[in-house]
Design an enzyme around this catalytic site. Structure first.
Site, short mmCIF file in Angstrom:
data_model
loop_
_atom_site.label_atom_id
_atom_site.label_comp_id
_atom_site.label_asym_id
_atom_site.label_seq_id
_atom_site.Cartn_x
_atom_site.Cartn_y
_atom_site.Cartn_z
N HIS A 370 11.03 -2.50 5.09
CA HIS A 370 9.99 -1.47 5.22
C HIS A 370 10.53 -0.06 5.20
O HIS A 370 9.79 0.87 5.51
CB HIS A 370 9.23 -1.64 6.54
CG HIS A 370 8.38 -2.86 6.61
ND1 HIS A 370 7.06 -2.88 6.25
CD2 HIS A 370 8.67 -4.11 7.00
CE1 HIS A 370 6.56 -4.08 6.44
NE2 HIS A 370 7.52 -4.86 6.88
N LYS A 562 -0.75 10.44 10.99
CA LYS A 562 0.35 9.48 10.85
C LYS A 562 1.42 9.89 11.86
O LYS A 562 1.31 10.95 12.47
CB LYS A 562 0.93 9.50 9.43
CG LYS A 562 1.26 10.92 8.93
CD LYS A 562 1.83 10.91 7.53
CE LYS A 562 0.82 10.67 6.44
NZ LYS A 562 0.94 9.42 5.75
N ARG A 563 2.45 9.05 12.02
CA ARG A 563 3.53 9.47 12.91
C ARG A 563 4.10 10.80 12.43
O ARG A 563 4.11 11.10 11.23
CB ARG A 563 4.63 8.39 12.91
CG ARG A 563 4.23 7.17 13.71
CD ARG A 563 4.02 7.51 15.18
NE ARG A 563 5.27 7.82 15.81
CZ ARG A 563 6.00 6.94 16.48
NH1 ARG A 563 5.57 5.71 16.66
NH2 ARG A 563 7.15 7.28 17.00
N LYS A 568 7.75 12.97 6.54
CA LYS A 568 6.32 12.95 6.22
C LYS A 568 5.77 14.37 6.05
O LYS A 568 4.65 14.57 5.61
CB LYS A 568 5.55 12.21 7.32
CG LYS A 568 5.94 10.72 7.41
CD LYS A 568 5.18 10.03 8.53
CE LYS A 568 5.62 8.62 8.82
NZ LYS A 568 5.03 7.62 7.90
N THR A 670 0.17 3.25 4.39
CA THR A 670 -1.05 2.43 4.38
C THR A 670 -2.24 3.30 4.79
O THR A 670 -3.37 2.99 4.43
CB THR A 670 -0.93 1.23 5.34
OG1 THR A 670 -0.33 1.68 6.55
CG2 THR A 670 -0.10 0.11 4.73
N LYS A 674 -6.28 3.50 3.62
CA LYS A 674 -7.43 3.52 4.54
C LYS A 674 -8.32 4.72 4.22
O LYS A 674 -9.55 4.61 4.21
CB LYS A 674 -6.95 3.57 6.00
CG LYS A 674 -6.21 2.30 6.41
CD LYS A 674 -5.43 2.46 7.71
CE LYS A 674 -4.40 1.34 7.83
NZ LYS A 674 -3.39 1.57 8.87
C1 NBG Z 1 6.91 1.62 7.56
C2 NBG Z 1 6.99 2.58 6.37
C3 NBG Z 1 5.63 2.79 5.74
C4 NBG Z 1 5.00 1.45 5.42
C5 NBG Z 1 4.98 0.58 6.66
C6 NBG Z 1 4.43 -0.79 6.38
C7 NBG Z 1 8.65 1.20 9.22
C8 NBG Z 1 10.07 0.81 9.44
N1 NBG Z 1 8.26 1.29 7.96
O1 NBG Z 1 5.77 3.55 4.56
O2 NBG Z 1 7.54 3.79 6.80
O3 NBG Z 1 3.71 1.62 4.93
O4 NBG Z 1 6.28 0.40 7.16
O5 NBG Z 1 5.11 -1.41 5.35
O6 NBG Z 1 7.94 1.41 10.16
#
Ligand code: NBG
Length: 826
Positions: A370, A562-563, A568, A670, A674
Site C-alpha cells: 500500500h 484525508k490524513r 498529500k 480512495t 468517494k
Molecule cells: C494507503 C495509501 C493510499 C491507499 C490506501 C489503501 C497506507 C500504508 N497506504 O494511497 O497511502 O489508497 O493505502 O490502499 O496506509
C-alpha cells in the site's frame, strides 16, 4: 408444532420485519436489555434497543455463514489479515443491507423516535488510520455482498484512532474511548480464545521418530479472545464475520502474590497482558523500537492462524490441504510475520517437512503493498525481533538461506543482488525486512492502482519483479457504493434509482453507466443541482454548529479531507487559498464567484510539520473569514475529527475534490473515488488511482495539473531548486512572503518559519514546482463552475463513469487473479 426463526406465520420478536414487529422488538430490548421504559430511556438506551433489534435480524444469515465455513469441505474462504478495519458506524449500513429502513422508521415514529437521529448518534469504532483500514472494511462489505466466504482478522483495540480536537488552531489529541458505552454489534466468543506466546528461547530435541525438532519456550503467554462482528451483504442473505482479538491475561489474578499481601503484583500480569491490544498506532511515525507494535502484529496473526487451523481440523481435512481451505491476504506488511508463524505451526507444531510446509504456506499467502514511501516500509531490528520472537527469527533465517540459494543459482556471482533481495538488511542495525518476507512467502503480490503497481515493479521491488515477474499484479482499489453513495447520500441515491432502477446498488459497475443518458437533460440537471445544494446546506449546518463558521450553500464547495501529510500537500492547497485571497485584496471590486475551501484530517501526534500545517490553515481561515474586503466570497474551514461518519456528510456536499499529492507518492487514494461517485469533480495530479479515474471520466471532466511521475524524477535528477520557483513566480513569492512576514500570525515571524523554510530549501514533495500549474488549473475550475449546465454535466458524468471504482470490482479481481474463488452471488 414449533416454528423456526424466519417463519413468517409465527410472530417472532427477533425476526419479524414489519413495523409492528419491529416496534415490539425495540420495546422488548429497551425493557429487558437495558432495563428501561420509553419514559426512562436515554438516547444511548434507544440506540442499543434498536441496534440489538437489527442485530437479531442478521443472525440467521450470520449462523448460516459460520456453518458454511465450518462445514463445507470444498469451500475456499478468504482470511483477510489486517491490523486495521475502519468499519464506520454500523447501524445505518446494517439497516440498509437488511432493507428494513422504512418499517423501522415507521415503528420508531410511533414511539416518538427518529431513526435518522439515532443513526447519527452512533459513536464509530476508529480501528484504523485512514485509507488502508477503510479499504479493508469496504472489501469486507463487498465480499459479503458478492457471496465470497471470508473472515476478517484483526485487533480489538481498546483505544482506536485518537479523537482530534482543535485548540487555538492546534491539533490536540484525546483518547478514543469507543467501548465506554459498549458495542452492541459484537459477540465475544470465549470458547475460541487461544494462548499466544512471546519472548523466551528455543531448544532442540529428538522426537519419538528420532527427528531433530525445535521447541519454543515463550517467556510470556497472553490470551487472545475473539470479538466477532457480523458483516452482512446487501440484501441481507449472506453474512461474513470480522473477528477481532483482544488481549487478556492467561491468569488474571495471582493468588500467591495476593495472599502474601502484594496486591499490586496480583494484577500486574493482567495489566501487562492487556497492553498488547490497548491502542492503535497512528501511522506516519517511525515504528523502529516499538516492540509493542511488533507484539500486536504477532499476537493477532498467531491467534488468527491457529483459528484457521482449528477450522481445518474440524473439517477433518489433512494439513497439507490447508491452502485449499483458506486464501490468506496480507493487508500491507503489518501481518507479514504470519509467513514465519504458519511455518512454525506446521513444522514445529505438526512435524511437517519444511518443503511441504513451505509449499502450503506460499500457496496460502498473497500480499498487498500500500505504499511506495521508503520510510513506511517496515523493518525490525534483528535484536528486537529475536527478543520477542526468537523462533520466528530462526525460521526467517532459514527461509532466507534457502531463498538466497535460489537467487545465487539464478544469478551466480551477483552478491549485490543477493544483498538487495535478502530478508535481512545488513546495514546497522541489522533488521528484518517485512516486505521481503511477505513477497517471498506469497504466491501473488499486488499494488493498489495501475501506476502504483508499475512503480512497484520498476522501482521499489524491481529486483523481485525481475526474479518472479509472474507474482506481480495490479488490483486497483475500490469503495463500496452501499455506504459511500446509497447510505451517505440518500437524496442522490433516490434520484439515481428513479432514473435507472435500484440495481446499481449491488451492480454498480454494470448499471451506473446508464445515468449517462441523462447528463444533458435539463430537468435531471436541475434535480441534480438541487440535491447537491441540499447536501451542502446539511454540511453548512454542521459547520455552523461545530465551528461557528457560516458556509454559503451557493458557494462552490472545494474539499480536501484525508490524513495530513506533506506528500498529500495540504500546504499546496493553502498556498492557493492565500493567492486567491491576495487577488481579492488587490482588487476587492473584481468579480469572484463564492468559494468555500474545506479541509479535514488528522496528523500523526508526533508529526511536527503536519501539525504546523493544521495551525497554518486555521490561522489563514481566521484572517480570510474575518476580512470585510472578502465579504464571505471566500471562506475557509477546518472540519475537526475527520472520520467515516464525518466523511459521510462531507463527500455528498463537495463540488470539487482535491487530490493533489505529488505524482508517484499516493499509492491509490480512495477518498478520490468517494468524492467522485457523489458527483464531485476532481482537481488532481496524475497520481495513484487519479490516473485511472481520469481515463474513465474523460479528460474534459477532470481538472489536471502538475508534474507527472517521470517528470518528478527528471526534475529531481537535474537538481531541484525550489527557490528558483519562488523567485520567478510573483504570485507564489508573495504568498510565501505573507506567511513568513506574519500576515497570518499577528506579526509572529517564527511560528510558520519551519514551513516556509522547508518549502524554500528542501521541498521534498515539490509544492513550489507544481504551484503555477495548480493556479492555472484553478482558473479553469472557476470558469467551469460559472457555466452551470456544463459543470452539472461534468458532475453527472463523474458518477456515471466511475463504475470501475466499486470495491465489488476490486473483489472480483482478487477472486479471479489471486484467490481462485468464485463468488456465490455473482
Ligand atoms: C494507503 C495509501 C493510499 C491507499 C490506501 C489503501 C497506507 C500504508 N497506504 O494511497 O497511502 O489508497 O493505502 O490502499 O496506509
Amino acid at each position: 408444532m414449533p416454528k423456526g426463526p424466519g417463519n413468517k406465520s409465527c410472530h417472532n420478536v427477533r425476526t419479524d420485519c414489519t413495523a409492528p414487529g419491529l416496534r415490539q422488538a425495540v420495546l422488548d430490548n429497551l425493557y429487558y436489555v437495558s432495563g428501561n421504559t420509553p419514559v426512562t430511556a436515554s438516547a444511548q438506551d434507544w440506540y442499543d434497543a434498536v441496534a440489538y433489534c437489527v442485530r437479531d435480524r442478521m443472525l440467521k444469515a450470520w449462523n448460516e455463514g459460520i456453518e458454511r465455513i465450518t462445514k463445507a469441505l470444498d469451500l475456499r474462504a478468504v482470511a483477510y489479515l489486517s491490523a486495521e478495519f475502519l468499519i464506520g458506524p454500523q447501524l445505518g449500513s446494517n439497516v440498509l443491507a437488511l432493507g428494513i429502513a422504512e418499517p423501522l422508521r415507521e415503528a420508531l415514529a410511533t414511539l416518538g423516535q427518529d431513526l435518522d437521529a439515532i443513526v447519527d448518534g452512533e459513536h464509530e469504532p476508529g480501528l484504523g488510520n485512514g485509507g488502508l483500514g477503510r479499504l479493508a472494511a469496504c472489501y469486507m462489505d463487498s465480499m459479503a455482498t458478492l457471496g465470497v466466504p471470508a473472515i476478517g482478522y484483526g485487533i480489538h483495540y481498546e483505544f482506536g484512532m485518537f479523537t482530534q480536537t482543535i485548540r487555538d488552531g492546534w491539533q490536540v489529541e484525546m483518547a478514543d474511548k469507543w467501548l465506554r458505552q459498549g458495542f452492541p454489534w459484537e459477540i465475544v466468543q470465549h470458547e475460541f480464545a487461544v494462548e499466544v506466546g512471546l519472548g523466551g528461547s528455543t531448544e532442540t530435541f529428538l522426537d519419538a521418530g528420532g527427528r531433530l525438532r525445535v521447541r519454543w519456550n515463550p517467556e510470556k503467554r497472553i490470551l487472545a479472545v475473539p470479538h466477532d462482528i457480523p458483516v452482512i451483504g446487501y440484501g441481507g442473505t449472506f453474512c461474513n464475520v470480522l473477528r477481532l482479538w483482544s488481549a487478556e491475561a492467561v491468569d488474571a489474578f495471582d493468588f500467591g502474590s495476593f495472599s502474601s499481601g502484594d496486591y499490586g503484583k496480583a494484577v500486574e500480569e493482567k495489566i501487562l497482558s492487556e497492553t498488547i491490544s490497548k491502542v492503535l498506532y497512528p501511522n506516519d511515525e517511525p515504528y523502529q523500537g516499538k516492540v509493542l507494535r511488533l507484539g500486536q502484529q504477532y499476537f493477532f496473526v498467531s491467534a488468527s492462524l491457529r483459528d484457521m487451523l482449528r477450522v481445518q481440523q474440524m473439517l477433518g481435512k489433512p494439513l497439507d490441504t490447508f491452502h485449499t481451505t483458506f486464501a490468506i491476504q496480507l493487508n500491507d506488511t503489518h501481518p507479514a510475520v504470519a509467513v514465519a508463524e504458519l511455518m512454525r505451526l506446521l513444522v514445529d507444531g505438526h512435524g511437517m517437512e519444511w518443503e511441504r510446509a513451505w509449499a502450503v504456506t506460499t500457496k496460502c499467502f498473497s500480499y498487498t503493498n500500500h505504499t511506495l514511501l521508503p520510510e513506511a516500509l517496515e523493518k525490525w531490528p534483528v535484536e528486537l525481533f529475536g527478543g520477542l520472537l526468537p523462533r520466528h527469527l530462526e525460521i526467517i533465517y532459514e527461509i532466507n538461506r534457502r531463498f538466497l540459494e535460489e537467487v545465487r543459482a539464478a544469478y551466480p556471482g551477483d552478491e549485490g543482488l543477493a544483498a538487495r533481495l535478502s530478508l535481512i538488511d545488513e546495514a546497522s542495525p541489522r533488521s528484518v525486512r517485512m516486505a521481503h518476507l511477505a513477497v517471498v512467502g506469497s504466491h501473488a503480490v499486488n499494488g493498489v492502482a495501475a501506476l502504483h503497481t508499475e512503480l512497484l515493479k520498476t522501482h521499489v521491488m524491481q529486483d523481485f519483479a525481475a526474479l518472479t515477474p509472474q507474482k506481480f499484479c495490479n488490483v486497483t482499489n475500490g469503495v463500496t457504493p452501499r455506504r459511500f453513495l446509497a447510505l451517505c447520500n440518500p437524496r442522490l441515491a433516490a434520484c439515481i434509482t428513479s432514473r435507472i432502477g435500484p440495481a446499481w446498488i449491488n451492480r454498480f459497475e454494470e448499471e451506473i453507466g446508464k445515468l449517462e443518458a441523462f447528463a444533458d437533460d435539463p430537468g435531471f440537471q436541475a434535480q441534480w443541482r438541487g440535491i447537491k445544494r441540499e447536501n451542502k446546506a446539511a454540511l453548512s449546518a454542521l459547520a455552523e454548529k461545530h465551528l461557528g463558521v457560516a458556509l454559503n450553500p451557493d458557494a462552490v464547495f472545494d474539499v480536501q479531507v484525508k490524513r495530513v501529510h506533506e506528500y498529500k500537500r495540504q500546504h499546496l492547497n493553502i498556498l492557493r487559498v492565500i493567492a486567491l485571497y491576495s487577488a481579492i485584496k488587490r482588487d476587492p471590486g473584481a468579480e469572484f464567484s463564492p468559494l468555500a475551501v474545506l479541509f479535514g484530517g488528522k496528523a500523526a501526534p508526533g508529526y511536527f510539520m503536519a501539525k504546523r500545517v493544521i495551525k497554518l490553515i486555521h490561522n489563514v481561515a481566521q484572517v480570510i473569514n474575518g476580512d470585510p474586503d472578502v465579504g464571505g466570497r471566500l471562506t475557509v474551514a477546518y472540519i475537526p475529527n475527520f472520520n467515516v461518519r464525518v466523511g459521510q456528510v462531507v463527500y455528498p456536499a463537495a463540488d470539487i475534490s482535491q487530490q493533489i499529492s505529488l505524482a508517484g507518492k499516493e499509492a491509490s487514494g480512495t477518498g478520490n473515488m468517494k468524492f467522485g461517485i457523489n458527483g464531485a469533480v476532481t482537481m488532481g495530479t496524475l497520481d495513484g488511482a487519479n490516473v485511472e479515474m481520469r481515463q474513465c471520466v474523460g479528460e474534459e471532466n477532470f481538472f489536471l495539473f502538475g508534474l507527472t511521475a517521470p517528470e518528478v524524477v527528471e526534475v529531481k535528477r537535474n537538481g531541484y531548486d525550489p527557490r528558483a520557483y519562488a523567485a520567478t513566480d510573483p504570485v507564489l513569492g508573495q504568498a510565501l512572503d505573507m506567511i513568513a512576514s506574519g500576515a497570518f500570525s499577528a506579526g509572529d515571524r517564527e511560528i510558520f518559519r519551519p514551513i516556509v523554510d522547508n518549502l524554500l530549501y528542501q521541498d521534498e514533495y515539490m509544492v513550489l514546482a507544481d504551484f503555477a500549474s495548480y493556479m492555472h488549473c484553478q482558473a479553469l475550475v472557476m470558469e467551469a463552475c460559472r457555466d452551470t449546465a456544463r459543470f452539472t454535466r461534468m458532475s453527472i458524468l463523474n458518477v456515471a463513469r466511475l463504475g470501475k471504482f466499486s470495491s465489488d470490482r476490486s473483489i472480483r479481481d482478487y477472486c479471479r487473479d489471486i484467490w481462485n474463488i468464485t463468488p456465490e452471488l455473482g
